[in-house]
Design a protein around this motif. Structure first.
Motif, PDB file in Angstrom:
ATOM      1  N   TYR A  38     -10.256  -2.754 -10.583  1.00 26.52           N
ATOM      2  CA  TYR A  38      -9.901  -4.098 -10.385  1.00 26.52           C
ATOM      3  C   TYR A  38     -10.870  -4.960 -11.060  1.00 26.52           C
ATOM      4  O   TYR A  38     -11.419  -5.828 -10.545  1.00 26.52           O
ATOM      5  CB  TYR A  38      -9.576  -4.431  -9.107  1.00 26.52           C
ATOM      6  N   SER A 160       0.655  -1.828   0.664  1.00 31.18           N
ATOM      7  CA  SER A 160       0.253  -0.490   1.110  1.00 31.18           C
ATOM      8  C   SER A 160      -1.091   0.003   0.508  1.00 31.18           C
ATOM      9  O   SER A 160      -1.406   0.998   0.079  1.00 31.18           O
ATOM     10  CB  SER A 160       1.158   0.449   0.704  1.00 31.18           C
ATOM     11  N   SER A 161      -2.062  -1.104   0.407  1.00 26.63           N
ATOM     12  CA  SER A 161      -3.305  -0.904  -0.240  1.00 26.63           C
ATOM     13  C   SER A 161      -3.895  -0.235   0.847  1.00 26.63           C
ATOM     14  O   SER A 161      -5.089   0.553   0.660  1.00 26.63           O
ATOM     15  CB  SER A 161      -4.191  -2.256  -0.442  1.00 26.63           C
ATOM     16  N   ASN A 164      -4.973   3.605   0.150  1.00 26.55           N
ATOM     17  CA  ASN A 164      -6.260   3.971  -0.562  1.00 26.55           C
ATOM     18  C   ASN A 164      -6.984   4.738   0.156  1.00 26.55           C
ATOM     19  O   ASN A 164      -8.059   5.554  -0.440  1.00 26.55           O
ATOM     20  CB  ASN A 164      -7.006   2.765  -1.513  1.00 26.55           C
ATOM     21  N   PHE A 213      -4.183   1.159 -16.701  1.00 26.46           N
ATOM     22  CA  PHE A 213      -4.521   0.607 -15.481  1.00 26.46           C
ATOM     23  C   PHE A 213      -5.625   1.710 -15.139  1.00 26.46           C
ATOM     24  O   PHE A 213      -6.639   1.435 -14.796  1.00 26.46           O
ATOM     25  CB  PHE A 213      -3.699   0.401 -14.381  1.00 26.46           C
TER      26      PHE A 213
HETATM   27  C1  AVJ Z   1      -2.668  -1.342  -4.712  1.00 22.63           C
HETATM   28  C2  AVJ Z   1      -3.479   0.920  -3.809  1.00 22.63           C
HETATM   29  C3  AVJ Z   1      -1.307  -0.149  -3.214  1.00 22.63           C
HETATM   30  O1  AVJ Z   1      -1.503   2.804  -4.381  1.00 22.63           O
HETATM   31  O2  AVJ Z   1       0.412   2.093  -5.189  1.00 22.63           O
HETATM   32  C4  AVJ Z   1      -0.365   1.554  -8.299  1.00 22.63           C
HETATM   33  C5  AVJ Z   1      -2.375   1.094  -6.699  1.00 22.63           C
HETATM   34  N1  AVJ Z   1      -2.147   2.826  -8.194  1.00 22.63           N
HETATM   35  N2  AVJ Z   1      -0.324   2.388  -9.327  1.00 22.63           N
HETATM   36  C6  AVJ Z   1      -0.850   1.913  -5.053  1.00 22.63           C
HETATM   37  C7  AVJ Z   1      -1.673   1.598  -7.710  1.00 22.63           C
HETATM   38  C8  AVJ Z   1      -1.192   3.098  -9.545  1.00 22.63           C
HETATM   39  C9  AVJ Z   1      -1.554   0.686  -5.334  1.00 22.63           C
HETATM   40  N3  AVJ Z   1      -2.129  -0.103  -4.324  1.00 22.63           N
END
Ligand code: AVJ
Length: 315
Positions: A38, A160-161, A164, A213
């Motif tokens: 990010y 849904s962060s 991670n 990304f």
């Molecule tokens: C922001 C962590 C919820 O895990 O779906 C999206 C990040 N990585 N596509 C996820 C993400 C690849 C996203 N989060």
């Protein structure tokens, strides 16, 4: 806008970041923390991901929010301070302003510049809500400044962060939220387990936005570490780990190469992987258990018809 020591936070943590990144790169299985996805460009690329038809979490969550808005706002109650964790472009929180009527809004994100821009725009639209923002890495420690309204705090952690984090890290963060809530609560969005084909499409989209990304993390690392990663020497890889119920993102070296930075270097063989992200998927039972373990006693749950995603208010 009152910007709470955004600059200070960014500067004091920068040195620590170089060390953290170096440790990850020198490990036998190399890894980079997903927070480094990010940077300003990465935040824009993530917003682009949320607009992809294949990336179901954002749309599904949005539909749950709008389908059940009355019940959700009833459960939470009006007033208090809305604390947005990983606020990004602040759009999700904004969708609750009219119903939740928060007295103040505190937006927190690792991506400080991107956040500041978003909050500045919001301020003009909602002059009656006191707005503040902090650039903060809360992945290891969450500390809400005591200057922030000591009344009821509603933590908002959508998208849904939480996915991670490994379970012990997630438990630690949720416990910190619980202990700083001042008898408020937590509105959290959680991605649920589902078929591989749906997950693969969402994390390896045909337009290659997710690939961009993921690859962009190397440019972000070059800035933090003064390293010489070349993006064209890597490709985006997605694996589904059924044993751990998660999607795993990697960058795969396309040739033998060496990355150097002041004081050190790392060789990668063709095919070698750098781990960049875990995205854990939950069941209703497993997320409820996690919230209970973190000290939340009461949970109210809303889902979509396909059971792809869950929105939970925990107290
Ligand atoms: C922001 C962590 C919820 O895990 O779906 C999206 C990040 N990585 N596509 C996820 C993400 C690849 C996203 N989060």
């Amino acid at each position: 806008m009152q910007t709470l020591s955004t600059l200070e936070v960014t500067v004091t943590t920068k040195k620590g970041f170089a060390h953290e990144i170096e440790v990850g790169l020198l490990a036998q299985s190399a890894s980079i923390s997903p927070k480094f996805l990010y940077d300003p460009l990465g935040s824009h690329l993530f917003t682009a991901i949320t607009l992809l038809p294949e990336y179901y979490p954002t749309n599904t969550e949005k539909n749950i929010f709008s389908q059940h808005q009355a019940e959700i706002t009833n459960a939470i109650g009006v007033g208090g301070t809305l604390i947005d964790l990983g606020a990004g472009n602040c759009q999700k929180a904004e969708s609750f302003f009219n119903s939740l009527k928060p007295l103040s809004y505190l937006a927190i994100d690792f991506s400080a510049e991107y956040l500041e821009e978003a909050v500045k725009k919001l301020e003009g639209k909602y002059p009656h809500i006191l707005m503040q923002c902090i650039g903060m890495d809360f992945s290891k420690q969450l500390l809400i400044p005591s200057a922030i309204a000591t009344s009821k705090r509603i933590f908002f952690y959508p998208g849904s962060s939480i996915g991670n984090f490994l379970r012990p890290e997630a438990l630690h963060l949720l416990s910190q939220i619980k202990s700083q809530g001042n008898a408020g609560g937590l509105l959290i969005g959680v991605d649920l387990m589902k078929e591989d084909s749906v997950l693969m499409a969402a994390y390896d989209d045909p337009l290659k936005v997710t690939a961009a990304f993921n690859l962009n993390i190397l440019r972000s690392i070059n800035l933090h570490l003064n390293s010489d990663f070349r993006v064209e020497q890597f490709r985006h890889r997605v694996k589904i780990n059924h044993a751990e119920n998660r999607v795993e993102l990697y960058l795969e070296a396309l040739e033998d190469l060496t990355v150097t930075w002041p004081g050190n270097s790392r060789e990668f063989k063709k095919g070698e992987l750098i781990h960049t992200e875990h995205s854990h998927k939950y069941t209703i039972e497993s997320i409820q258990q996690l919230l209970n373990d973190a000290g939340f006693e009461k949970t109210q749950i809303w889902t979509d018809p396909k059971n792809y995603f869950a929105v939970i208010y925990a107290q």
